[in-house]
Design an enzyme around this catalytic site. Structure first.
Site, mmCIF file in Angstrom:
data_model
loop_
_atom_site.group_PDB
_atom_site.id
_atom_site.type_symbol
_atom_site.label_atom_id
_atom_site.label_comp_id
_atom_site.label_asym_id
_atom_site.label_seq_id
_atom_site.Cartn_x
_atom_site.Cartn_y
_atom_site.Cartn_z
ATOM 1 N N GLY A 1 4.231 15.159 8.565
ATOM 2 C CA GLY A 1 4.321 14.288 9.731
ATOM 3 C C GLY A 1 5.267 14.771 10.808
ATOM 4 O O GLY A 1 5.283 14.221 11.913
ATOM 5 N N GLY B 1 4.402 14.064 16.032
ATOM 6 C CA GLY B 1 4.979 13.361 17.172
ATOM 7 C C GLY B 1 5.468 11.970 16.852
ATOM 8 O O GLY B 1 5.917 11.247 17.747
ATOM 9 N N LYS B 2 5.401 11.573 15.571
ATOM 10 C CA LYS B 2 5.793 10.193 15.257
ATOM 11 C C LYS B 2 7.277 10.047 14.938
ATOM 12 O O LYS B 2 7.753 8.933 14.749
ATOM 13 C CB LYS B 2 4.962 9.662 14.098
ATOM 14 C CG LYS B 2 5.234 10.288 12.742
ATOM 15 C CD LYS B 2 4.362 9.622 11.680
ATOM 16 C CE LYS B 2 4.596 10.182 10.300
ATOM 17 N NZ LYS B 2 3.773 9.511 9.285
ATOM 18 N N TYR C 1 -5.507 13.751 -8.214
ATOM 19 C CA TYR C 1 -5.200 12.870 -7.078
ATOM 20 C C TYR C 1 -5.579 11.426 -7.400
ATOM 21 O O TYR C 1 -6.581 11.196 -8.065
ATOM 22 C CB TYR C 1 -5.974 13.310 -5.830
ATOM 23 C CG TYR C 1 -5.534 14.621 -5.224
ATOM 24 C CD1 TYR C 1 -4.338 15.245 -5.587
ATOM 25 C CD2 TYR C 1 -6.328 15.250 -4.270
ATOM 26 C CE1 TYR C 1 -3.967 16.448 -5.020
ATOM 27 C CE2 TYR C 1 -5.956 16.468 -3.698
ATOM 28 C CZ TYR C 1 -4.780 17.057 -4.083
ATOM 29 O OH TYR C 1 -4.419 18.251 -3.517
ATOM 30 N N PRO D 1 -0.953 20.577 7.247
ATOM 31 C CA PRO D 1 -0.921 21.175 8.588
ATOM 32 C C PRO D 1 0.062 20.516 9.545
ATOM 33 O O PRO D 1 0.446 21.129 10.539
ATOM 34 C CB PRO D 1 -2.362 21.003 9.080
ATOM 35 C CG PRO D 1 -2.888 19.816 8.341
ATOM 36 C CD PRO D 1 -2.263 19.926 6.976
ATOM 37 N N LEU E 1 5.158 17.333 12.664
ATOM 38 C CA LEU E 1 4.479 17.890 13.830
ATOM 39 C C LEU E 1 3.495 16.905 14.460
ATOM 40 O O LEU E 1 2.733 17.271 15.347
ATOM 41 C CB LEU E 1 3.742 19.175 13.434
ATOM 42 C CG LEU E 1 4.631 20.283 12.866
ATOM 43 C CD1 LEU E 1 3.789 21.428 12.330
ATOM 44 C CD2 LEU E 1 5.607 20.788 13.931
#
Length: 334
Positions: A205, A209-210, A53, A201, A207
């Site tokens: 993005g 709401g954006k 990473y 999870p 899930l």
């Protein structure tokens, strides 16, 4: 935050973990330190990273940023359950990747230096390595445990049969848009008493709401300017089905006065075998907002609606056959 056991280890971790793949790429060092400050100050204790990473930045940067934070906040090291991973390609030499004994031990030493720590709490194989016998991999991990450099071992992105060959702690992708691990990985973990620490999870993005069907995404996004872009990242799904799931999440969020991301995280945290979903964030405010999922609950009706709208179509064979034949016997378990 509520706390849970990490598999059968006896180690207690908070129900939401902090993922750090964004560190050094989408979150600079100052922002990353603020994110970890916010997470630790809220009581969070499980921080996950990897030697490769961030994906598009200099490899090892995420570990280095975490290491400098731990050095600055030395008092928190004993309270943090620190997780990292090896397997990815660190350079083109040919031996700086994979799960050979040579590389696992070398990669661990390098991660320890970058993290400014004497031990890693949870050391994970990032992916299966078909070129290395699993027996060699597990022997190398055991050597690190015996040497006191690693406390526990785990795997990430393994399939069901790979997990069965290994039997450690699992870290797969899991969310309402990607539930196929329920066919094999979840049952294997439940049978063996393993913890699942799911990544992704919020489904890139979707899930959170954006995204809206009526407007392009605003601000930083990995999906570009087309709100329908990225649905194809979830195989066997289509745009309409994805939006039905998103709308169901938003409806439940409206009912309980929460944000969609919090609802999606709460749903996932309550799934069988799940110990701590990984929170990925670009800012400390995002972490603080997502951690509010720890304070909400879903009733049976809301959970049922989310389960039903997000249930993946089950392949006819062998999963549908096995599910139907086992249903009556499973009901005996209560």
């Amino acid at each position: 935050m509520r706390k849970r056991l990490l598999g059968r280890t006896g180690v207690v971790v908070t129900e939401f973990a902090l993922g750090t793949m964004t560190f050094g790429q989408e979150a600079g060092e100052q922002a990353a330190h603020a994110i970890m400050d916010a997470y630790a100050d809220a009581g969070g204790n499980l921080i996950d990273t990897a030697d490769v990473y961030p994906p598009a930045g200099p490899k090892g940067t995420s570990e280095e940023i975490i290491g400098r934070w731990l050095k600055k906040r030395a008092s928190v090291r004993d309270t943090i359950v620190l997780a990292t991973k090896c397997r990815g390609r660190m350079d083109p030499s040919g031996n700086s990747e994979g799960l050979s004994r040579r590389w696992i031990i070398q990669a661990c030493e390098q991660s320890l230096r970058r993290l400014h720590t004497d031990y890693i709490d949870l050391y994970q194989a990032h992916q299966w390595d078909p070129a290395t016998p699993i027996e060699e991999t597990l022997s190398a991990f055991e050597s690190l445990v015996r040497a006191g450099k690693v406390r526990y071992i785990g795997v990430s992105n393994f399939t069901g049969w790979q997990l069965e060959r290994t039997i450690v702690t699992a870290r797969p992708q899991y969310n309402m848009l990607a539930r196929e691990i329920e066919w094999e990985l979840v049952p294997a973990c439940l049978e063996s008493g393993l913890s699942i620490i799911p990544w992704g999870p919020l489904g890139q993005g979707w899930l959170s709401g954006k995204y809206s069907r009526d407007a392009a995404p605003a601000g930083a996004t990995r999906l570009g300017e087309d709100p329908n872009r990225g649905v194809e990242a979830y195989p066997r799904r289509n745009v309409e089905r994805t939006w039905r799931i998103v709308q169901a999440v938003e409806a439940v969020a409206s009912e309980i006065g929460a944000r969609p991301a919090q609802v999606a995280l709460r749903w996932l945290a309550d799934r069988p075998a799940v110990t701590a979903p990984l929170l990925g964030a670009r800012t400390a405010d995002q972490v603080a907002d997502n951690l509010k999922a720890a304070a909400i609950s879903l009733d049976d009706d809301q959970r049922k609606r989310l389960d039903e709208v997000s249930a993946p179509p089950t392949p006819d064979y062998p999963y549908r056959l096995l599910a139907e034949n086992a249903a009556e016997r499973r009901n005996l378990l209560g």
